[in-house]
Each structure stands twice: as structure tokens, then as C-alpha cells.
Design a protein around this motif. Structure first.
Motif, mmCIF file in Angstrom:
data_model
loop_
_atom_site.group_PDB
_atom_site.id
_atom_site.type_symbol
_atom_site.label_atom_id
_atom_site.label_comp_id
_atom_site.label_asym_id
_atom_site.label_seq_id
_atom_site.Cartn_x
_atom_site.Cartn_y
_atom_site.Cartn_z
ATOM 1 N N ASP A 86 0.835 -1.206 0.000
ATOM 2 C CA ASP A 86 0.000 0.000 0.000
ATOM 3 C C ASP A 86 0.866 1.250 0.000
ATOM 4 O O ASP A 86 0.565 2.232 -0.698
ATOM 5 N N PHE A 87 1.952 1.210 0.770
ATOM 6 C CA PHE A 87 2.845 2.370 0.832
ATOM 7 C C PHE A 87 3.564 2.564 -0.504
ATOM 8 O O PHE A 87 3.706 3.692 -0.983
ATOM 9 N N GLU A 90 1.211 4.120 -3.024
ATOM 10 C CA GLU A 90 1.018 5.553 -2.795
ATOM 11 C C GLU A 90 2.246 6.355 -3.210
ATOM 12 O O GLU A 90 2.136 7.492 -3.676
ATOM 13 N N LEU A 91 3.422 5.758 -3.038
ATOM 14 C CA LEU A 91 4.669 6.478 -3.270
ATOM 15 C C LEU A 91 5.110 6.444 -4.732
ATOM 16 O O LEU A 91 6.019 7.174 -5.126
ATOM 17 N N ARG A 96 5.164 12.753 -7.223
ATOM 18 C CA ARG A 96 5.884 12.811 -5.946
ATOM 19 C C ARG A 96 7.382 13.059 -6.146
ATOM 20 O O ARG A 96 8.105 13.277 -5.181
ATOM 21 N N MET A 105 6.821 12.910 0.644
ATOM 22 C CA MET A 105 6.153 11.957 1.523
ATOM 23 C C MET A 105 5.403 12.628 2.666
ATOM 24 O O MET A 105 4.845 11.944 3.525
ATOM 25 N N ASP A 107 2.587 14.133 3.009
ATOM 26 C CA ASP A 107 1.181 13.789 3.211
ATOM 27 C C ASP A 107 1.019 12.397 3.812
ATOM 28 O O ASP A 107 0.133 12.157 4.640
ATOM 29 N N LEU A 108 1.894 11.464 3.414
ATOM 30 C CA LEU A 108 1.828 10.113 3.968
ATOM 31 C C LEU A 108 2.273 10.098 5.426
ATOM 32 O O LEU A 108 1.696 9.391 6.258
ATOM 33 N N ASN A 111 -0.536 11.136 7.546
ATOM 34 C CA ASN A 111 -1.740 10.309 7.500
ATOM 35 C C ASN A 111 -1.765 9.399 8.723
ATOM 36 O O ASN A 111 -0.973 8.458 8.815
ATOM 37 N N MET A 114 -2.131 5.508 8.038
ATOM 38 C CA MET A 114 -0.943 4.925 7.433
ATOM 39 C C MET A 114 0.195 4.814 8.445
ATOM 40 O O MET A 114 0.867 3.786 8.550
#
Length: 276
Positions: A86-87, A90-91, A96, A105, A107-108, A111, A114
Motif C-alpha cells: 500500500d505504501f 502511494e509512493l 511525488r 512523503m 502527506d503520507l 496520514n 498509514m
């Protein structure tokens, strides 16, 4: 108030999840729920079986007069790989990509869901080790450190680049940045740690490990021991790493700024013994 078993199970589960790594006596639960210890033991057996079946964690029983039960966060391999994938997903988005091969990163890291999952992944790897403190360097490592600390139930200390008046007396060291080879400074309050504590250091991004190595050297100034190193994203580097023993979730293998492509793979979490 007489508690029903269903009520005890819900409240007991909530209590255990909010007090990880804490030894809780059966007497405490017996007093809380006004129930016999035999009933509490039966309840804990149900909770233990459910935790293990659902991959929530382990419920360890400590025998003896001073014993009790302790909840230890654990995730099975399938759940850990799901977090990592999942990471990575997103990355992997091209927007990005930042100059210099870095990835956005923020925003992650901000989160909470996350970070909670990432924190539990690392906490699972170090749950059976005696850890007293999580250390990171300001600022992007802070969310990861707090996420791990929540699941291990230990405090966080933050290393800074310069001293603040609110920190009181500080210890300062110089270290060589692994990527830029520049001399930089790390500062930590003298009140942050006690001699002999075991410290897990963490950060969001690692190239050759200069910052991690700096934190490792800082531990020596406090007479503390390194318990482990947890890295969210590491880069593939052809040269020598300054830190050898560490766990990473994701590896940045290649960045093509011209084509705006990002190649990411699973880190060394499993190959380095992140799971037993």
C-alpha cells in the motif's frame, strides 16, 4: 455494578490494546470488573485466541505472584506485506518526484492511519526486545517515531539541528552527512535519556546512513545502547552503507527524472529478520 461477560470482553480488549507491553495483573481486572480470577482467566483465553487468530497480536502470560498478562503487538507476514505494498503504491505516483531524487512523503507521514500501520509493523519486529526509548531527528521522522512508540508504549526523544532554550542543557556532536559529506550538528537535551537505556532509532529516509550513524554516535554520549534501526524508505546505493544492521520497509531503486518514473521495491524487513 455487575459486568456481563460480553461487556468485560469488550472493555478488557480495549484496555489491553491501549496498554501495550504493560504487565497487567489478574487482580487488577478482577477488581475492575468485580469478577473472580477464574472468570477473568477464561475471558483472557478468549481474547488471546482471538488476537492470535486475527493477527492482532500476542497475549503473553507471566506466571507467579507478581505476574499477569501482557499484550504484544504482532502482525503476520501477509498483513506486513499489505502495508508495504500500500505504501509503495502511494509512493509510486510520478508527481511525488522531487529534484535530487527525493520523494514527496509529507502527506503520507501526516496520514494517521498509514502511520499507525507502519508503526505496528516496526513494533512487531522489535516487540520482544527490551526497548526504553524511540529516537528520531527532527522533523519528518517524528510521526514514525510516535507511531512506533504508541505500539511499544515507550517515550520518544527528538534530536535537533540546533539547541532551543526550552531544551535546557544539551549535548552536541558533529557528524558527517553520508550523502553530501558535509559536517553537520546534532543536539539533544541532557534530560532526554538516562544512562543504560536501550534505544531504537528511526527516520523516514536513508541514503547511506549518515544521519542514523550520527544518532548512533550520540547514544554513546549518553551511555545508552542501540536496540535497533528502523527506516521507512532506503535508497539503493552502490557505495558502502554507514549503518549495517537496520530494517527498511521500502527501497527506492531508481529515479528517472527525465521520464519521471520511480522504481520501488520491498525493503529488507523480511530478509533482515523483521519477522521471526
Amino acid at each position: 455494578m455487575k459486568w456481563k461477560r460480553s461487556e468485560r470482553l469488550v472493555d478488557m480488549t480495549h484496555y489491553l490494546l491501549n496498554h501495550p507491553q504493560k504487565l497487567i495483573s489478574l487482580t487488577l481486572f478482577a477488581d475492575m470488573y468485580q469478577s473472580a480470577k477464574s472468570s477473568i482467566s477464561e475471558d483472557l483465553t478468549i481474547v488471546k485466541e482471538t488476537f492470535e487468530e486475527k493477527g492482532i497480536g500476542l497475549l503473553v502470560t507471566v506466571p507467579g505472584a507478581a505476574g499477569g498478562v501482557k499484550y504484544m503487538p504482532r502482525m503476520n507476514d501477509e498483513a506486513v506485506r499489505e502495508v508495504i505494498q500500500d505504501f509503495i503504491e502511494e509512493l509510486s505516483h510520478s508527481d511525488r518526484l522531487l529534484p535530487g531524487g527525493y520523494l514527496y512523503m509529507t502527506d503520507l507521514l501526516g496520514n494517521p492511519e498509514m502511520m499507525n500501520r507502519v508503526g505496528k509493523v516496526f513494533a512487531s519486529a522489535f516487540a520482544k526486545q527490551p526497548i526504553d526509548v524511540i529516537m528520531t531527528v527532527a522533523t519528518k521522522g517524528i510521526p514514525i517515531a510516535h507511531a512506533i512508540a504508541r505500539h511499544l508504549n515507550v517515550p520518544v526523544v527528538v534530536v535537533r539541528r540546533d539547541s532551543k532554550v526550552t531544551e535546557g542543557s544539551t549535548v552536541s556532536i558533529n557528524y558527517v552527512s553520508g550523502s553530501s559529506r558535509r559536517i553537520q550538528t546534532m543536539v539533544l537535551s541532557k534530560r532526554s535519556m538516562k544512562s543504560g537505556q536501550r534505544v531504537l532509532i528511526t527516520d523516514d529516509f536513508m541514503k547511506v546512513g549518515g544521519t542514523m550513524n550520527g544518532m548512533k554516535n550520540l547514544l554513546e554520549e549518553f551511555n545508552c545502547q542501540l536496540a535497533g534501526v528502523a527506516v521507512l524508505v532506503e535508497t539503493e546505493h552502490p557505495g558502502e552503507q554507514l549503518i549495517e544492521n537496520y530494517l527498511s520497509l521500502v527501497k527506492l531503486k531508481e529515479v528517472n527524472e527525465k521520464n519521471r518514473t520511480i522504481a520501488l521495491t520491498e525493503g529488507n524487513y523480511f530478509s533482515k529478520g523483521g519477522k521471526e
